[in-house]
Design a protein around this motif. Structure first.
Motif, PDB file in Angstrom:
ATOM      1  N   ASP A 192      37.486 -18.666 -54.973  1.00 49.23           N
ATOM      2  CA  ASP A 192      38.225 -17.657 -55.736  1.00 49.23           C
ATOM      3  C   ASP A 192      39.741 -17.817 -55.579  1.00 49.23           C
ATOM      4  N   PRO A 193      40.283 -19.010 -55.884  1.00 55.32           N
ATOM      5  CA  PRO A 193      41.725 -19.219 -55.719  1.00 55.32           C
ATOM      6  C   PRO A 193      42.575 -18.357 -56.650  1.00 55.32           C
ATOM      7  N   LEU A 194      42.002 -17.916 -57.776  1.00 51.69           N
ATOM      8  CA  LEU A 194      42.747 -17.080 -58.719  1.00 51.69           C
ATOM      9  C   LEU A 194      42.651 -15.599 -58.381  1.00 51.69           C
ATOM     10  N   ASN A 195      41.906 -15.274 -57.308  1.00 49.92           N
ATOM     11  CA  ASN A 195      41.714 -13.872 -56.902  1.00 49.92           C
ATOM     12  C   ASN A 195      41.179 -13.015 -58.048  1.00 49.92           C
ATOM     13  N   LYS A 196      40.228 -13.582 -58.784  1.00 43.96           N
ATOM     14  CA  LYS A 196      39.595 -12.821 -59.867  1.00 43.96           C
ATOM     15  C   LYS A 196      38.662 -11.733 -59.316  1.00 43.96           C
ATOM     16  N   VAL A 197      38.072 -12.003 -58.142  1.00 45.47           N
ATOM     17  CA  VAL A 197      37.128 -11.056 -57.528  1.00 45.47           C
ATOM     18  C   VAL A 197      37.896 -10.163 -56.559  1.00 45.47           C
ATOM     19  N   ASP A 198      37.783  -8.867 -56.751  1.00 47.11           N
ATOM     20  CA  ASP A 198      38.421  -7.906 -55.848  1.00 47.11           C
ATOM     21  C   ASP A 198      37.571  -7.808 -54.583  1.00 47.11           C
ATOM     22  N   GLU A 199      38.075  -8.378 -53.479  1.00 51.65           N
ATOM     23  CA  GLU A 199      37.282  -8.518 -52.261  1.00 51.65           C
ATOM     24  C   GLU A 199      37.769  -7.597 -51.145  1.00 51.65           C
ATOM     25  N   VAL A 200      36.909  -7.461 -50.147  1.00 50.56           N
ATOM     26  CA  VAL A 200      37.287  -6.727 -48.941  1.00 50.56           C
ATOM     27  C   VAL A 200      38.419  -7.453 -48.229  1.00 50.56           C
ATOM     28  N   ARG A 201      38.286  -8.771 -48.107  1.00 50.79           N
ATOM     29  CA  ARG A 201      39.301  -9.592 -47.448  1.00 50.79           C
ATOM     30  C   ARG A 201      39.638 -10.771 -48.348  1.00 50.79           C
ATOM     31  N   GLU A 202      40.899 -11.153 -48.326  1.00 53.15           N
ATOM     32  CA  GLU A 202      41.331 -12.322 -49.078  1.00 53.15           C
ATOM     33  C   GLU A 202      41.791 -13.443 -48.143  1.00 53.15           C
ATOM     34  N   ASP A 203      41.647 -13.232 -46.832  1.00 58.91           N
ATOM     35  CA  ASP A 203      42.157 -14.203 -45.863  1.00 58.91           C
ATOM     36  C   ASP A 203      41.061 -15.071 -45.253  1.00 58.91           C
ATOM     37  N   ASN A 204      39.849 -15.018 -45.809  1.00 56.19           N
ATOM     38  CA  ASN A 204      38.745 -15.810 -45.254  1.00 56.19           C
ATOM     39  C   ASN A 204      38.100 -16.690 -46.314  1.00 56.19           C
ATOM     40  N   ASN A 205      38.900 -17.078 -47.322  1.00 56.55           N
ATOM     41  CA  ASN A 205      38.366 -17.825 -48.461  1.00 56.55           C
ATOM     42  C   ASN A 205      38.524 -19.334 -48.345  1.00 56.55           C
ATOM     43  N   ARG A 206      38.970 -19.834 -47.182  1.00 56.10           N
ATOM     44  CA  ARG A 206      39.206 -21.267 -47.020  1.00 56.10           C
ATOM     45  C   ARG A 206      38.336 -21.846 -45.909  1.00 56.10           C
ATOM     46  N   PHE A 207      38.029 -23.125 -46.082  1.00 53.04           N
ATOM     47  CA  PHE A 207      37.269 -23.839 -45.064  1.00 53.04           C
ATOM     48  C   PHE A 207      37.848 -25.241 -44.946  1.00 53.04           C
ATOM     49  N   PHE A 208      38.206 -25.671 -43.719  1.00 53.90           N
ATOM     50  CA  PHE A 208      38.811 -26.971 -43.467  1.00 53.90           C
ATOM     51  C   PHE A 208      37.764 -27.914 -42.874  1.00 53.90           C
ATOM     52  N   PHE A 209      37.558 -29.031 -43.540  1.00 53.71           N
ATOM     53  CA  PHE A 209      36.590 -30.021 -43.060  1.00 53.71           C
ATOM     54  C   PHE A 209      37.348 -31.304 -42.726  1.00 53.71           C
ATOM     55  N   PRO A 210      37.332 -31.756 -41.455  1.00 55.60           N
ATOM     56  CA  PRO A 210      38.088 -32.960 -41.076  1.00 55.60           C
ATOM     57  C   PRO A 210      37.388 -34.238 -41.539  1.00 55.60           C
ATOM     58  N   VAL A 211      38.161 -35.153 -42.079  1.00 52.46           N
ATOM     59  CA  VAL A 211      37.657 -36.479 -42.450  1.00 52.46           C
ATOM     60  C   VAL A 211      38.685 -37.518 -42.010  1.00 52.46           C
ATOM     61  N   ARG A 212      38.246 -38.738 -41.868  1.00 50.13           N
ATOM     62  CA  ARG A 212      39.163 -39.837 -41.573  1.00 50.13           C
ATOM     63  C   ARG A 212      39.182 -40.783 -42.770  1.00 50.13           C
ATOM     64  N   ILE A 213      40.371 -41.244 -43.126  1.00 53.76           N
ATOM     65  CA  ILE A 213      40.547 -42.175 -44.224  1.00 53.76           C
ATOM     66  C   ILE A 213      41.109 -43.476 -43.663  1.00 53.76           C
ATOM     67  N   GLU A 214      40.525 -44.583 -44.091  1.00 53.78           N
ATOM     68  CA  GLU A 214      40.970 -45.891 -43.600  1.00 53.78           C
ATOM     69  C   GLU A 214      42.403 -46.176 -44.039  1.00 53.78           C
ATOM     70  N   ARG A 215      43.087 -46.858 -43.177  1.00 59.24           N
ATOM     71  CA  ARG A 215      44.455 -47.271 -43.519  1.00 59.24           C
ATOM     72  C   ARG A 215      44.404 -48.246 -44.703  1.00 59.24           C
ATOM     73  N   PRO A 216      45.191 -47.989 -45.749  1.00 61.66           N
ATOM     74  CA  PRO A 216      45.172 -48.882 -46.918  1.00 61.66           C
ATOM     75  C   PRO A 216      45.570 -50.308 -46.523  1.00 61.66           C
ATOM     76  N   LEU A 217      44.972 -51.295 -47.160  1.00 58.88           N
ATOM     77  CA  LEU A 217      45.292 -52.691 -46.876  1.00 58.88           C
ATOM     78  C   LEU A 217      46.742 -52.984 -47.250  1.00 58.88           C
ATOM     79  N   GLY A 218      47.421 -53.708 -46.371  1.00 58.87           N
ATOM     80  CA  GLY A 218      48.806 -54.067 -46.653  1.00 58.87           C
ATOM     81  C   GLY A 218      49.772 -52.921 -46.472  1.00 58.87           C
ATOM     82  N   TYR A 219      49.286 -51.789 -45.912  1.00 60.45           N
ATOM     83  CA  TYR A 219      50.185 -50.634 -45.744  1.00 60.45           C
ATOM     84  C   TYR A 219      51.145 -50.904 -44.595  1.00 60.45           C
ATOM     85  N   GLY A 220      52.430 -50.791 -44.869  1.00 61.68           N
ATOM     86  CA  GLY A 220      53.423 -51.080 -43.824  1.00 61.68           C
ATOM     87  C   GLY A 220      54.156 -49.871 -43.335  1.00 61.68           C
ATOM     88  N   GLY A 221      53.738 -48.619 -43.712  1.00 65.22           N
ATOM     89  CA  GLY A 221      54.459 -47.409 -43.302  1.00 65.22           C
ATOM     90  C   GLY A 221      54.108 -47.011 -41.895  1.00 65.22           C
TER      91      GLY A 221
END
Length: 343
Positions: free
Chosen positions: A314-343
């Motif tokens: 509900d990123p647009l807050n269309k639903v009138d909720e009891v709480r608006e501060d519990n609508n996110r979930f963070f899932f950790p992932v690892r991404i491989e370093r791009p080939l030839g990346y020099g940064g």
């Protein structure tokens, strides 16, 4: 005058303390309190219920107790007396016990709380009522505390529910990314790779877009290099205050911080206290892109780097909720370093 035998005297004393029921069974009577001198009686505490409300944040019954007496509660009352307050629903003229709270377990207080004269203590119960009704709260329901007035410990009000008792509360409870390897490859397509589970922990219906196109909730997914995400990461606020969806990037080659990578726009109604699962998939009407191939400005110290795929319900807050501060979930992932990346 003839003296009575000691055994007879003891028997008479016990007969005063122990009554006899109609069936002949012994029944313990309440303790007999010795009258106090007038000054000590005047300085006794006096507990009264001053307020019974519905908590907007929890939807539960809350109440406040005040010590209207001229004296404090006895030292050690929290452990020795353990006075309770009870919450009742009045149904057909009958008191129905809904819950009870230790008066020592106040959530907030003023002027030292009920321990001191003039102090108040507030309590949040676990009782949730879903319709208007009559509620009664009784302080010191077992008369553990000796008070100046024992007849003013209860209050009845016409109670109106609020918060979680009437409104929905959307929450992302789980997210999973099926990769098949330790780290994701840059450019990897996310179609049918992300599953999310949404719960409605409130008591009201959370409208979905299938039945409520203008009022239903959607689910957005972003890719972030940290756990700091702006409040409006996936929306655009117009100069006149309208909140619109930010479009999915047309090019995904270069990474941008807090980048929108997917959206589920077709959602179902979610009844109270139920859960539902979704998959981010093109064939289900979702919008989803590949992982970026290049990540300018980011440091890579090893062969992979930690990112987060973040689900926002509900990123647009269309639903009138009891709480608006519990609508996110963070899932950790690892991404491989791009080939030839020099940064």
């Amino acid at each position: 005058m003839k003296k009575l035998p000691l055994l007879l005297v003891v028997s008479m004393i016990l007969s005063l303390a122990i009554g006899t029921t109609a069936t002949g069974q012994n029944q313990i009577k309440p303790p007999i309190r010795i009258p106090l001198p007038i000054m000590r009686f005047t300085l006794l505490p006096d507990l009264e219920i001053t307020e019974i409300l519905c908590s907007d944040s929890t939807g539960t019954v809350t109440f406040t107790v005040k010590n209207n007496g001229l004296g404090p509660l006895p030292t050690g009352w929290e452990l020795e007396l353990q006075p309770m307050a009870q919450v009742f629903l009045i149904e057909g003229g009958v008191d129905v016990l809904l819950g009870e709270v230790y008066l020592a377990d106040a959530t907030s207080w003023t002027a030292g709380g009920i321990h001191l004269p003039g102090g108040t203590s507030s309590y949040v119960t676990s009782v949730i009522l879903e319709g208007p009704t009559t509620v009664k709260v009784v302080a010191d329901s077992s008369d553990r505390v000796r008070e100046r007035n024992e007849r003013n410990n209860e209050t009845m009000v016409y109670y109106r529910p609020c918060g979680r008792a009437t409104a929905p509360d959307l929450e992302v409870v789980n997210l999973n990314v099926s990769s098949g390897s330790y780290a994701l490859t840059p450019g990897w397509h996310l179609d049918q790779r992300i599953d999310v589970r949404i719960a409605n922990s409130g008591r009201g219906l959370a409208k979905g877009t299938k039945d409520w196109p203008l009022d239903g909730y959607t689910i957005d997914f972003i890719l972030s290099s940290d756990e700091v995400v702006p409040a409006n990461a996936t929306v655009v606020v117009t100069p006149w205050g309208a909140v619109l969806e930010k479009p999915i990037p047309s090019s995904y080659w270069y990474y941008q911080e807090d980048m929108l990578i997917g959206r589920i726009s077709q959602t179902d109604d979610l009844p109270r206290e139920e859960e539902i699962g979704y998959m981010l998939a093109l064939y289900l009407g979702g919008q989803v892109i590949n992982l970026p191939r290049e990540y300018p400005g980011l440091e890579w110290t090893t062969g992979s780097r930690l990112f987060y795929i973040v689900a926002i319900v509900d990123p647009l807050n269309k639903v009138d909720e009891v709480r608006e501060d519990n609508n996110r979930f963070f899932f950790p992932v690892r991404i491989e370093r791009p080939l030839g990346y020099g940064g």
